[in-house]
Design an enzyme around this catalytic site. Sequence first.
Site, PDB file in Angstrom:
ATOM      1  N   LEU A 173      21.733  -9.911 -34.461  1.00  0.00           N
ATOM      2  CA  LEU A 173      20.104 -10.305 -34.478  1.00  0.00           C
ATOM      3  C   LEU A 173      19.576  -8.373 -34.034  1.00  0.00           C
ATOM      4  CD1 LEU A 173      18.572 -12.825 -32.405  1.00  0.00           C
ATOM      5  CD2 LEU A 173      17.927 -12.318 -35.427  1.00  0.00           C
ATOM      6  N   ASP A 174      19.226  -7.846 -34.568  1.00  0.00           N
ATOM      7  CA  ASP A 174      18.518  -6.495 -34.204  1.00  0.00           C
ATOM      8  C   ASP A 174      18.094  -5.972 -32.449  1.00  0.00           C
ATOM      9  OD1 ASP A 174      18.895  -4.899 -36.719  1.00  0.00           O
ATOM     10  OD2 ASP A 174      17.037  -4.757 -36.983  1.00  0.00           O
TER      11      ASP A 174
END
Length: 425
Positions: A173-174
Site C-alpha cells: 500500500l502506498d
Amino acid sequence: MTLDKPRQVLEMVNGIYYAHGLRKIAPYYHSRTSFAKGRWLGRQLLEVLSDELKALSSEQYSLGIQRQEFQIVRNACALSVPETFTAKIENKDIIKTISHKHEPPVRQWCSDESDTEAGKKIGGFEIVHECSDLLVLNKPSGIPIHPTGRYYKNSMVEVLKNQGTDAYPTHRLDKITSGVLIMAKNPYMANKIQGQIRQRTMQKTYLARVEGCFPKVQDSHALGKGCLPSATEACADENKATVEDSEIYTIELKKQFPAAFSVARNATTKFYPVRYYAASNQTLVACQPITGRTHQIRIHLARMGHPIVNDPFYNKKNTKFPRRLQFMLDVYNWNIGSISSERLESYFKDFLRESNSFHDGEPSSIREECKECGINLYPDPQLHDLQLYLHAWKYRDSTGDLDYETSLPIWALDHNLELQAAMKE
C-alpha cells in the site's frame, strides 16, 4: 486513530519523538555492507561511487572516504584511507558505508505506541485479525510499510519490531494510502499469500472520495443517508458499476530515458457510487481493481474526470507537475500510436525541467545543511500531504478463508467535510 491537531514535542524515547502531528526520528549513524558487484571489479571506490550512486558530488564522496564513511573491507579488515583511495576493488571485497541518517517524519497515528488495548492494537495500529500465522492491521495513512528509500525506523515493520513482533508484508500500500494490510508471521505464509495475490484470487475493495457527481450516483440515493453499507453490499448491484479499462504505466524521472517510462499494461477497475455529498460536489466511491497496477485506481479515476479529492499528483487542482500529469491522462499507451522516440524523449526532458523548476523554487530552508554531515535538510511535510482519501476497505480470497474488512476512515463518515464546503459557498 490519527491525530490531526498539532501536538507539542513529547519526550524523546530511543530517538523517537512527536511534534505537530508528526512522528520524528532524531538523526543517527547507520552502517550497511554489500559485496562488490562484478562491474566494480578493477575500479577504484571513488570512481564507482561517483559514477553509480550520484547522490553526492565526486568531491563529497572523496571527503566521505577521508572520514571513513566509505570503506573497502578485504579479508575482514578495513583498508586504510590512503589504500581506499588507490586500491582497485577485488572479488569478495565488501563495501561498507556509514551514513548520518535523517529520516523524513511520518504522520503520527496514535498517542501511545505501547498501548495494546488487550490485543486490539499493536504499536498503536488497529488489529483487524490475528492468529498464529497472520497479523492483519488497519494501516494508517502517512507511513510506509517497510524500510525503503530514506525511511527505515519510520516504517510499520520497524515499529512492530520495537514491540517484539516480526511481521512480513504480503502486499503493498502506498505510504499515503490507508486500510487492510495482511502481514504474515513467517516467510512460508507470506509466500503463500503473495502467490494467491499473483494468481488474482484475492478480491480487493477500496473506498475513495472523489471530485464531482460520479456516474450512476442517482441510483444510489438509498445509500446517501445513515450508516454506510458493508463492502459486500456496496458492490452488490452490477447495474451501478462503472468499468474503466485502460492501460497503466508510470514515469520515474530518477531513471534515464527511455527506462523512465514503464511498460504500459492493461488495467481494469470497477467503480460503485456509495454516497454523494451535494454541498461539496464529491462522491464516495467503492473501487474494485481487477488487475493490480501501480496507482491504477488513482489514474483511472483521474482519466474519468473524477480524481481523488486530495490526490497530490493525479488531481489537477493539487499537482505540482501538471505537464507530466496531462501526458498520463491523454496518452494511455506511450509505446503505440504517433509518438516517435524523439518526441517521447522531448516530453521526458520537459518533465525533467518541470520537476527541477519546482524543486528549485522550494523554500530556501531545504538548502540548510546538517552541521555534522553536511547533508541538505528538508522542511517537514504538511500533514495534509501525508494523507490520501483512498482506503483499502476489504480483502477476500476466492475460498473465503481470508476475509477482512476494516473500520472506516474519518473522511468516509465525516459530514463536516460537506458542511465546511457549504459554508464557503
